[in-house]
Design a protein around this motif. Structure first.
Motif, short mmCIF file in Angstrom:
data_model
loop_
_atom_site.label_atom_id
_atom_site.label_comp_id
_atom_site.label_asym_id
_atom_site.label_seq_id
_atom_site.Cartn_x
_atom_site.Cartn_y
_atom_site.Cartn_z
N ARG A 240 0.83 -1.21 0.00
CA ARG A 240 0.00 0.00 0.00
C ARG A 240 0.86 1.25 0.00
O ARG A 240 0.49 2.26 -0.60
N LYS A 241 2.00 1.19 0.66
CA LYS A 241 2.90 2.35 0.61
C LYS A 241 3.48 2.51 -0.79
O LYS A 241 3.52 3.62 -1.33
N LEU A 242 3.93 1.41 -1.40
CA LEU A 242 4.48 1.48 -2.75
C LEU A 242 3.45 2.04 -3.73
O LEU A 242 3.80 2.77 -4.66
N SER A 245 2.90 5.91 -5.02
CA SER A 245 3.52 6.54 -6.19
C SER A 245 2.51 6.64 -7.32
O SER A 245 2.37 7.69 -7.97
N GLN A 246 1.80 5.55 -7.57
CA GLN A 246 0.78 5.56 -8.61
C GLN A 246 -0.37 6.49 -8.24
O GLN A 246 -0.92 7.18 -9.09
N GLN A 247 -0.73 6.51 -6.97
CA GLN A 247 -1.81 7.40 -6.53
C GLN A 247 -1.44 8.86 -6.74
O GLN A 247 -2.27 9.68 -7.17
N GLN A 248 -0.19 9.20 -6.47
CA GLN A 248 0.25 10.58 -6.72
C GLN A 248 0.20 10.91 -8.22
O GLN A 248 -0.14 12.03 -8.61
N ASP A 266 4.26 7.80 3.25
CA ASP A 266 3.61 7.00 4.30
C ASP A 266 2.10 7.13 4.24
O ASP A 266 1.38 6.19 4.58
N SER A 267 1.61 8.30 3.83
CA SER A 267 0.16 8.52 3.77
C SER A 267 -0.15 9.57 2.71
O SER A 267 0.62 10.52 2.52
N MET A 268 -1.27 9.38 2.03
CA MET A 268 -1.73 10.37 1.06
C MET A 268 -2.50 11.50 1.73
O MET A 268 -2.80 12.51 1.08
N ASP A 269 -2.83 11.34 2.99
CA ASP A 269 -3.54 12.40 3.70
C ASP A 269 -2.70 13.67 3.70
O ASP A 269 -1.50 13.64 3.98
N GLY A 270 -3.32 14.76 3.36
CA GLY A 270 -2.61 16.02 3.23
C GLY A 270 -2.18 16.31 1.81
O GLY A 270 -1.89 17.46 1.47
N GLU A 276 -11.01 14.51 -4.02
CA GLU A 276 -10.02 13.82 -4.85
C GLU A 276 -9.83 12.39 -4.38
O GLU A 276 -9.69 11.47 -5.20
N LYS A 277 -9.85 12.18 -3.08
CA LYS A 277 -9.72 10.82 -2.54
C LYS A 277 -10.88 9.94 -3.01
O LYS A 277 -10.68 8.79 -3.41
N ALA A 278 -12.08 10.49 -2.99
CA ALA A 278 -13.26 9.73 -3.43
C ALA A 278 -13.14 9.36 -4.91
O ALA A 278 -13.47 8.24 -5.30
#
Length: 337
Positions: A240-242, A245-248, A266-270, A276-278
């Protein structure tokens, strides 16, 4: 339902240029991945055409296909895909005729109708902005005619593709909506769906393809390849951490930006808003992040939904060694099922 171990798996390489890296690094890593994928039993290695994107190195797709094919010995190599609206069909027939002549029996030609670029790049590619993909069927007919010695009626009189004419280069249609699904069915061609981009259309598109399928000289019955985004690691937490990169990268797309593939966080929060998360979570219905057991379980669920004949896997992972391990774990998970 087909057993997982009986379903061919392939690699979709977006040739990522990572933050701190170069296109040369990307090509080196792609060949290294292809050699490992061949060893691990992957069936195809496809590269995608994109333009004006600082994080993707495969803009000259045919050249990179040649690079990969030259450095491997048995894995099929092709495009996932060539954006036909960017090119004269004759040029693509000649390029892939050349590739097939150099690496006989190993070349695939996957075709898409989107530009794979933004408006400025579309202008630079001399497409103009008056194209909406509606010309794709005519371009496809012309392209296929160049490979067929009897296809003079669909190509300009007196024009032949050399090399190309008479060669057997399998043509796939790629899509993320119903247009190419229906066309592939009507023409009796194999169909690949980009569920890692448009998951909400996956099942309707597969139904449309299968229901509209007409047997052809190329294919006797429907054949579907489903594209999946998979990030595998020794632990689900690490995977999930790796995957961040794709999520960014997807977050940049949502915001209309391009950029190199970023290191994981470590987290996409912030980094993203709640809206955007949804959107991201909705787009990740057919993306998998987990350890080997989690990957296998989710693949079994997706196979039950789609009855796919093949899978093609995209893994946008920043660290090359972690990317290699992800593809290795996926291969192991399928072989052990």
């Amino acid at each position: 339902m087909k057993q997982l171990r009986n379903i061919p798996i392939s690699v979709l390489d977006l040739a990522p240029i990572v933050e701190g890296g170069t296109a040369a690094d990307s090509f080196h890593n792609s060949l290294d991945l292809a050699r490992h994928a061949e060893e691990w039993g992957y069936h195809r290695y496809w590269l995608a055409e994109h333009h004006n994107m600082t994080g993707i190195a495969s803009s000259a797709t045919s050249l990179v296909i040649g690079h990969i094919a030259a450095g491997t010995s048995s894995i099929r190599v092709g495009s996932g895909g060539i954006m036909l609206s960017n090119h004269a069909p004759l040029v693509i027939a000649e390029q892939f005729g050349t590739l097939e002549s150099l690496y006989p029996g190993r070349i695939d030609l996957g075709l898409g109708r989107a530009p794979g670029s933004d408006q400025p790049a579309s202008r630079a590619l001399r497409r103009g902005l008056g194209h909406d993909g509606g010309e794709f069927p005519e371009q496809l007919s012309e392209l296929r005619a160049y490979f067929d010695p009897e296809g003079a009626g669909s190509r300009p009189p007196g024009v032949r593709a050399v090399p190309g004419e008479g060669l057997d280069v399998p043509i796939w249609l790629l899509g993320s909506s119903g247009f190419s699904a229906r066309l592939a069915g009507q023409l009796g061609l194999p169909f690949a769906f980009a569920s890692h981009f448009a998951p909400e259309y996956l099942l309707p598109a597969l139904d449309l393809y299968r229901n509209s399928f007409q047997p052809s000289a190329a294919l006797a019955k429907p054949h579907v390849m489903v594209g999946l985004g998979i990030t595998a690691a020794e632990t689900t937490e690490e995977a999930r951490k790796l995957a961040t990169s794709q999520q960014q990268q997807f977050l940049n797309i949502i915001r209309g930006r391009t950029g190199k593939l970023q290191p994981p966080v470590d987290s996409m929060d912030g980094l993203w808003t709640m809206q955007e998360k949804a959107i991201m979570l909705e787009k990740q219905q057919y993306s998998i992040s987990g350890d080997k057991a989690a990957v296998k379980e989710r693949l079994q669920q997706i196979q039950a939904e789609t009855d796919a004949d093949e899978w093609i896997i995209a893994s946008q992972i920043y660290d090359h060694s972690a990317r290699l391990r992800s593809y290795e774990l996926v291969a192991e998970a399928i072989k052990e099922s």
